[in-house]
Structure formats: structure tokens, C-alpha cells
Design an enzyme around this catalytic site. Structure first.
Site, PDB file in Angstrom:
ATOM      1  N   ALA A 260      11.333  48.974  35.412  1.00 55.74           N
ATOM      2  CA  ALA A 260      13.234  47.670  35.614  1.00 55.74           C
ATOM      3  C   ALA A 260      14.163  49.397  35.748  1.00 55.74           C
ATOM      4  O   ALA A 260      15.617  48.340  35.734  1.00 55.74           O
ATOM      5  CB  ALA A 260      12.858  47.106  34.407  1.00 55.74           C
ATOM      6  N   ALA A 261      14.032  50.103  35.298  1.00 53.65           N
ATOM      7  CA  ALA A 261      15.242  51.186  35.520  1.00 53.65           C
ATOM      8  C   ALA A 261      16.098  50.591  36.372  1.00 53.65           C
ATOM      9  O   ALA A 261      17.654  51.052  36.085  1.00 53.65           O
ATOM     10  CB  ALA A 261      14.731  51.975  35.586  1.00 53.65           C
ATOM     11  N   GLY A 262      15.533  51.287  37.524  1.00 52.30           N
ATOM     12  CA  GLY A 262      16.511  50.300  38.423  1.00 52.30           C
ATOM     13  C   GLY A 262      17.043  49.226  38.657  1.00 52.30           C
ATOM     14  O   GLY A 262      18.245  48.843  39.049  1.00 52.30           O
ATOM     15  N   ASP A 263      16.284  48.101  38.151  1.00 56.94           N
ATOM     16  CA  ASP A 263      16.835  46.589  38.315  1.00 56.94           C
ATOM     17  C   ASP A 263      18.338  46.211  37.523  1.00 56.94           C
ATOM     18  O   ASP A 263      18.544  46.021  37.542  1.00 56.94           O
ATOM     19  CB  ASP A 263      15.942  45.626  37.713  1.00 56.94           C
TER      20      ASP A 263
END
Length: 314
Positions: A260-263
Site C-alpha cells: 500500500a505504499a504506492g496507494d
């Protein structure tokens, strides 16, 4: 004096996308093909790229509405309840009686890297009729953000609706299976692939900021307006309309879990754009939020709140 997004008028973000229950296994390393590997822990964690980006945008200062679909099961009920706890408007989240809520199996290794397999389930039941029924929710937003974990025709319908109403359109083309049609690229104000997705979309192998710039330039040739390539620990490459490419190094942190880093980056950037911040400020804000997220385990459990993220300078 410096201010946060929450100290200004918060913008509005509408998310069209997936809602999954993540089945998260922690293991010493990612397994090889055909290998059985002993894991350490297991947990159910709310996820899905749409849900993650909605939660990120909400926690990072925006008023958020979600357009999605869950199954008539416990996973779906838990996901919707979690979104509501974060203040997200779920009036456009449908419940499908025939299909189970989407799931993602995620293995996370000791270095914080992950491997993910997704079963779409009820996400596949999010049709263009949902966009028609909830076009007002898109019209009321400052920013629309979509991904590719729901049917493509639904994504395109949502982007076209936002374009009709003059809204900012953000497309996170994940997962990417091949080049996107030119009319899709022209419909998005901001295209935000990661390095793997940028490679698939452009045909340029992305493994550095320099190659990311080449891929972004190719995507501009294909019709994209502003291209933002996320490069993990190597930062972000931005190629904006009328400007030279700019590399933003990533903040240095000890990564625990990159899920979820990109999200988180996308959600933070959208919250900033909705709050009328500049692209430069929005990118830096999204990076700061994403850097915090990788120091924590899980998808939505890792996403920081606004007060935790460094303030914007005026």
C-alpha cells in the site's frame, strides 16, 4: 507559517475502484516457484487499491466518496465498516448477492517486499451502470482517481464523466497488462504507474530515474498529459506538461512492509491536488505519507493520518 491540508479548505476526492480483503502472510523471504515455505504470521487486513487510496486520501485531509462493490459476506461488511470509520461516504458502494468480496493473497518478506495474487470477486460486478447512477458523486469531486482492478469499461466511463464535469482525473494503471488506448491516456490529467507498469505501458524497461524519464516521454507521445512514475526506494520521476522531467528522491526510512505504499502516495497526492496545492507540493506530500506507511505493517493499517505527515511550507 506552515499549514497542513486540514488547515485549509479540504478538497473532495471520489475513488472508483476495488475493495479487497487482504490475506497477509509474513515469511522470511518470498517463495520460489513450486516451493513450500513456512510463514510466521497471518492476518486479514482491509485492502484493495481503490479502498487503500480512498482511506489514504481521507486520512490525509480530503472529503472522500467511494464507488465500488463488495459481496454479501463478512469480508464485505468489514470493509465497508472500515471505510465509514475513516469518514468515507459509502452510499455508492453496492453489495452483490452472487459474488464474494474480492481477496488478495499477499506474502511479505523480511526486507518488506511483497508478492500479491488477486481474485476480483465482486469487484468484477462494478459496471458502467454504477457510474451512470452515481455521476453526481463524480461531479461533486475536485479529483477522481481510478485504478485497473475493476472492469476497464467502468474505469473509462468514470474518467469520461469526470472530464465532462471538468474534474481532475488521476489514473493509477495497476495492474497493467499492456499499452492503454490513446483515448484513455488523453482522458487522464495524471497517469501514475510504478516502474513495472511504466515498462509494460511504454515498452521501455524502467530500472532507474533515467529510464523512467524515457518511459514517461514515450507515454507522453502516446497521449498522456502528466506522467508520474513511482520508483519505490528510488523515489518518483515526474514529467509534467511543458516542463523537463524532475526526479524526487525518496525519504530514507527503514522499510517494514511496502504493501500500500504506492496507494498511500496516490491518495496523498490526490488529497493535495483536491486542496489546490501545486503538483510539486502534492508529490512531496505523497512521498512523505508513503515513507511513513512502509515503516508499518499491512495495507490500510499502515496509512498515516494527516497530523503525522510533515507540514507543507507556504
Amino acid at each position: 507559517m506552515s499549514t497542513t491540508a486540514g488547515e485549509r479548505d479540504a478538497g473532495r476526492v471520489t475513488v472508483v475502484g476495488s475493495l479487497n480483503m487482504d490475506l497477509v502472510i509474513r515469511a522470511p523471504r518470498l517463495p520460489s516457484a513450486g516451493e513450500t515455505l513456512a510463514g510466521r504470521t497471518f492476518a486479514n487486513v482491509a485492502g484493495g487499491k481503490g479502498g487503500n487510496q480512498a482511506v489514504a486520501a481521507a486520512r490525509l485531509g480530503a472529503h472522500v466518496a467511494m464507488i465500488g462493490c463488495v459481496g454479501n459476506d463478512e469480508n464485505g461488511a468489514q470493509l465497508v465498516a472500515g471505510l465509514r470509520r475513516d469518514g468515507i461516504d459509502c452510499s455508492a458502494v453496492a453489495t452483490d448477492a452472487a459474488l464474494p468480496t474480492g481477496v488478495a493473497m499477499i506474502v511479505v518478506d523480511d526486507a518488506g517486499q511483497n508478492a500479491i495474487v488477486i481474485v476480483a470477486g465482486s469487484n468484477g460486478a462494478l459496471t458502467t451502470s454504477a457510474i451512470a447512477a452515481h455521476e453526481k458523486t463524480i461531479e461533486q469531486a475536485d479529483v477522481l482517481v481510478c485504478q485497473l482492478e475493476v472492469p476497464g469499461e467502468t474505469v473509462f466511463a468514470a474518467m469520461r464523466a469526470a472530464r465532462r464535469h471538468g474534474r481532475i482525473v488521476v489514473l493509477n494503471p495497476a495492474p497493467a497488462t499492456g499499452p492503454l488506448p490513446r483515448d484513455w491516456l488523453e482522458c487522464a490529467d495524471y497517469l501514475i504507474p510504478n516502474e513495472g507498469e511504466a515498462s509494460v505501458l511504454s515498452g521501455v524497461t524502467v530500472d532507474s530515474p533515467e529510464s523512467a524519464l524515457a518511459a514517461a516521454a514515450e507515454l507522453r507521445e502516446q497521449g498522456a498529459r502528466n506522467v508520474i512514475v513511482t520508483l519505490g526506494e528510488r523515489g518518483v520521476l515526474v514529467l509534467a506538461e511543458g516542463e523537463a522531467g524532475k526526479h524526487y528522491p525518496a525519504p530514507k526510512v527503514a522499510a517494514v512492509d511496502t504493501t500500500a505504499a504506492g496507494d498511500t502516495f496516490v491518495g496523498g497526492l490526490c488529497a493535495a491536488l483536491a486542496a489546490k496545492r501545486s503538483l510539486d507540493e502534492a508529490v512531496r506530500f505523497g512521498q512523505a505519507a508513503a515513507a511513513l506507511s512502509v515503516t508499518r505493517a499491512g495495507a490500510q493499517t499502515s496509512i498515516p493520518a494527516l497530523h503525522e505527515v510533515p507540514r507543507w511550507a507556504d
